[in-house]
Write an enzyme that holds these catalytic residues in place. Structure first.
Site, PDB file in Angstrom:
ATOM      1  N   HIS A   1       1.284   2.325   4.150  1.00  0.00           N
ATOM      2  CA  HIS A   1       0.384   3.483   4.255  1.00  0.00           C
ATOM      3  C   HIS A   1       0.551   4.151   5.624  1.00  0.00           C
ATOM      4  CE1 HIS A   1      -3.267   5.884   4.177  1.00  0.00           C
ATOM      5  NE2 HIS A   1      -3.592   5.427   2.971  1.00  0.00           N
TER       6      HIS A   1
ATOM      7  N   ASP B   1       0.834  -1.201   0.000  1.00  0.00           N
ATOM      8  CA  ASP B   1       0.000   0.000   0.000  1.00  0.00           C
ATOM      9  C   ASP B   1       0.872   1.255   0.000  1.00  0.00           C
ATOM     10  OD1 ASP B   1      -2.160   1.663   0.183  1.00  0.00           O
ATOM     11  OD2 ASP B   1      -2.907   0.898   2.085  1.00  0.00           O
ATOM     12  N   ASP B   2       0.807   2.028  -1.081  1.00  0.00           N
ATOM     13  CA  ASP B   2       1.544   3.297  -1.198  1.00  0.00           C
ATOM     14  C   ASP B   2       3.053   3.107  -1.264  1.00  0.00           C
ATOM     15  OD1 ASP B   2      -0.955   4.404  -0.986  1.00  0.00           O
ATOM     16  OD2 ASP B   2      -0.613   5.441   0.903  1.00  0.00           O
TER      17      ASP B   2
ATOM     18  N   ASP C   1       0.029  -0.472  -5.167  1.00  0.00           N
ATOM     19  CA  ASP C   1      -1.249  -0.007  -5.715  1.00  0.00           C
ATOM     20  C   ASP C   1      -1.186   1.394  -6.312  1.00  0.00           C
ATOM     21  OD1 ASP C   1      -0.946   1.318  -3.311  1.00  0.00           O
ATOM     22  OD2 ASP C   1      -2.902   0.767  -2.508  1.00  0.00           O
ATOM     23  N   ASN C   2      -0.150   2.154  -6.012  1.00  0.00           N
ATOM     24  CA  ASN C   2       0.023   3.487  -6.581  1.00  0.00           C
ATOM     25  C   ASN C   2       1.408   3.992  -6.182  1.00  0.00           C
ATOM     26  OD1 ASN C   2      -2.482   4.031  -4.247  1.00  0.00           O
ATOM     27  ND2 ASN C   2      -0.412   4.726  -3.785  1.00  0.00           N
TER      28      ASN C   2
ATOM     29  N   LYS D   1       1.468   9.720  -5.374  1.00  0.00           N
ATOM     30  CA  LYS D   1       0.082   9.283  -5.225  1.00  0.00           C
ATOM     31  C   LYS D   1      -0.915  10.434  -5.392  1.00  0.00           C
ATOM     32  CE  LYS D   1      -3.036   7.202  -1.769  1.00  0.00           C
ATOM     33  NZ  LYS D   1      -3.140   6.621  -0.420  1.00  0.00           N
TER      34      LYS D   1
ATOM     35  N   HIS E   1     -11.282  -1.831   1.259  1.00  0.00           N
ATOM     36  CA  HIS E   1     -11.499  -0.450   0.787  1.00  0.00           C
ATOM     37  C   HIS E   1     -12.342  -0.378  -0.485  1.00  0.00           C
ATOM     38  CE1 HIS E   1      -9.568   3.833   0.419  1.00  0.00           C
ATOM     39  NE2 HIS E   1     -10.739   3.837   1.077  1.00  0.00           N
TER      40      HIS E   1
ATOM     41  N   LYS F   1      -6.247  -5.077   3.498  1.00  0.00           N
ATOM     42  CA  LYS F   1      -7.056  -3.903   3.134  1.00  0.00           C
ATOM     43  C   LYS F   1      -8.039  -4.235   2.010  1.00  0.00           C
ATOM     44  CE  LYS F   1      -6.364   0.794   1.325  1.00  0.00           C
ATOM     45  NZ  LYS F   1      -5.381   1.888   1.271  1.00  0.00           N
TER      46      LYS F   1
ATOM     47  N   CYS G   1      -5.393   4.140  -4.119  1.00  0.00           N
ATOM     48  CA  CYS G   1      -5.483   2.725  -3.749  1.00  0.00           C
ATOM     49  C   CYS G   1      -6.759   2.021  -4.196  1.00  0.00           C
ATOM     50  CB  CYS G   1      -5.295   2.579  -2.247  1.00  0.00           C
ATOM     51  SG  CYS G   1      -6.199   3.779  -1.258  1.00  0.00           S
TER      52      CYS G   1
ATOM     53  N   ARG H   1      -7.281  -1.140  -6.818  1.00  0.00           N
ATOM     54  CA  ARG H   1      -7.711  -2.455  -6.352  1.00  0.00           C
ATOM     55  C   ARG H   1      -8.985  -2.909  -7.069  1.00  0.00           C
ATOM     56  NH1 ARG H   1      -5.018  -3.190  -1.017  1.00  0.00           N
ATOM     57  NH2 ARG H   1      -3.469  -1.521  -0.985  1.00  0.00           N
TER      58      ARG H   1
END
Length: 570
Positions: free
Chosen positions: A238, A45-46, A344-345, A399, A149, A147, A83, A87
């Site tokens: 994150h 994540d991130d 994811d980014n 991001k 989301h 996660k 994110c 996803r």
């Protein structure tokens, strides 16, 4: 063999026979390699493009490095700017608007909400199908931890979208400990186990417990010989940045060089790897990032500590991945497992005060961010734009932006067995929507083609020809569009048009040649007006096909107020 198997059961109390049983199970699982592989998809994540060691990073990631040596790594992999849209595209093989994530729930606003547009409901649409839904119907176990989301409430939990077993955080992030402190007051943190709300244990740490649960899910069904799809969706790295003390201590002093020097180091490393041109030395200056040398000594100490915690989180994530891989090897499952690792980014350049609800500082004032407590319980720190720019080196921004620093991410894929092209780079354009058709092809699972069900067709292409060495690319000259928060882009071949709000861009379409200028420093609109015009037309077609809504400057004003306070009307 059957007689021997029952003999083992009969004498299970014997330690030597216990060991023999484990060996037999491992051999049986290896023999089950035939037609359909196990699938392990790991999402960080991130995570910034150049953070991990195989992509030029100076953070310890030995497990990821070993995976890269066994698999293929992709230098031109593109995702969405944030994110949950990424996803949604990963799990459905469709554009984020089609999948229902044209907006993140945290960034909704009344005028948009009242329209109730299908593409902007901030949860997965019923007009798309997910990887686990299709695989579960085709004989796979389907597991998820981490996660989600992609919607909360009845019908929107991962247990409702094809996952047989799940332990997840429904929202976008928050504390990595068990205290469930959210990113901002309007948000909350709620963990669910197969759709039922559960409390995290006292010793909870996100990467640890997501890994524990995934191993437990796989282990409980290993004897039935069915393949599995495992979606290990970490919330690391994150913000808020949290990590165990011993991991933080390993990085003490390592980032005292500052973010300007780190950017240069990462650029040099990527040039050495042959990922970016040797003559690339320029980058687009971010107006919100001060030079490291302009900061006070106290500021430098605090910022350096924050990057130490970030690095510690990443190394712990890497170790956690290793636990899963080691388990699969012990059980004889690894050789028949497809492994995908991605971010994811781009790296997250937002500061805590920019999250909706934190602007007045009241919530954030409750945390203890003294130097020695940063990264520990009851702290709330982030990497911020300076480190995020370095983590995204050499690409522009990070991001939330549709620039390369926001939508370009690391990707590593290992096929089952030994790959013929293990350890090699692939430099062709790849999009996150390519992963679903890749997985379905390897799992011998068809995608539904029934117009009556109104299921959108896949837009990605299977990467199997690339992974097997039969083709250098699966994309020829077709284009790909982006839109999120009025950040817009379209890539076709080496050409890209990009629309960013002021002060990060011109507020109008700009044109870049990514082959010679991957950092997006020089607008070529005047030199190639016909190319720009064609790409704008193509983006308009993309927007119409995917029901992209015109926000009429709403997010432009939000970004100015967030990053350049007092200049909203400039």
């Amino acid at each position: 063999m059957r007689h021997l198997y029952f003999a083992f059961l009969l004498f299970a109390f014997s330690s030597c026979h216990n060991a023999a049983t484990k060996q037999e199970n491992a051999a049986t699982n290896q023999e089950n390699a035939a037609s359909r592989p196990n699938i392990l998809v790991i999402v960080a994540d991130d995570l910034g493009y150049s953070d991990i060691a195989p992509f030029g990073g100076n953070i310890e990631t030995p497990v990821i490095s070993q995976l890269a040596q066994a698999g293929m790594h992709f230098s031109d992999f593109h995702v969405l700017p944030t994110c949950s849209p990424t996803r949604s595209a990963l799990l459905t093989g469709n554009d984020n608007h089609v999948a229902g994530l044209g907006i993140m729930s945290e960034m909704d606003y009344p005028a948009l909400h009242q329209l109730n547009l299908p593409g902007y409901r901030a949860h997965l649409s019923d007009e798309v199908v997910t990887i686990p839904e299709l695989l579960r119907n085709n004989g796979y176990h389907t597991y998820m931890t981490g996660k989600w989301h992609l919607g909360e409430g009845p019908g929107m939990d991962p247990h409702d979208r094809g996952f047989e077993e799940s332990f997840i955080l429904g929202t976008g992030g928050g504390s990595h400990w068990n205290d469930r402190k959210a990113l901002a007051p309007p948000q909350h943190m709620e963990y669910t186990r197969n759709g039922t709300v559960v409390e995290p244990p006292v010793d909870f740490y996100s990467s640890k417990n997501y890994t524990d649960s995934m191993i437990r899910f796989i282990d409980q069904n290993k004897s039935d010989k069915k393949p599995f799809f495992a979606y290990l969706s970490y919330t690391a790295v994150h913000d808020p940045l949290h990590a165990p003390d011993d991991y933080i201590a390993k990085y003490k002093g390592k980032f005292d060089i500052g973010w300007d020097s780190l950017w240069t180091l990462r650029l040099h490393n990527l040039q050495t790897l042959g990922i970016v041109p040797k003559n690339l030395t320029r980058f687009s200056k971010n107006p919100v990032i001060p030079q490291w040398k302009s900061l006070s000594k106290e500021q430098q100490k605090e910022f350096a500590r924050d990057m130490e915690v970030y690095a510690a989180m990443l190394e712990y994530l890497d170790m956690s991945m290793g636990r899963v891989i080691d388990y699969l090897k012990k059980e004889g499952l690894y050789e028949n497992t497809l492994v995908v690792f991605m971010s994811d980014n781009g790296a997250n350049g937002a500061t805590a005060g920019t999250y909706p609800g934190n602007a007045d500082g009241k919530y954030l004032s409750k945390f203890n961010n003294q130097l020695e407590n940063r990264g520990k319980r009851n702290s709330y720190v982030e990497m911020g734009p300076g480190w995020a720019q370095a983590s995204s080196a050499p690409y522009r921004l990070f991001k939330t932006f549709a620039s390369e620093g926001g939508i370009k991410a690391p990707l590593i894929i290992k096929l089952p067995g030994k790959m013929a092209h293990a350890g090699e780079w692939n430099k062709s354009f790849v999009h996150v929507t390519d992963l679903m058709p890749t997985i379905l092809e390897l799992a011998n699972t068809p995608y539904p083609n029934d117009p009556a069900k109104k299921i959108h067709p896949l837009i990605g292409k299977s990467l199997v020809p690339v992974l097997k060495g039969d083709s250098a690319s699966v994309h020829t000259n077709e284009g790909m569009g982006w839109e999120l928060f009025e950040m817009k882009a379209y890539i076709k071949g080496n050409w890209k048009i990009l629309r960013l709000p002021r002060p990060f861009g011109s507020g109008e379409w700009q044109l870049y040649d990514l082959a010679t200028d991957p950092a997006e420093t020089t607008d070529l609109s005047q030199q190639h007006p016909e190319i720009k015009s064609d790409l704008i037309k193509a983006w308009n077609v993309y927007a119409e096909q995917n029901s992209v809504y015109d926000h009429h400057g709403h997010y432009d004003s939000v970004y100015k107020a967030t990053y350049m306070p007092g200049k909203e009307n400039d």
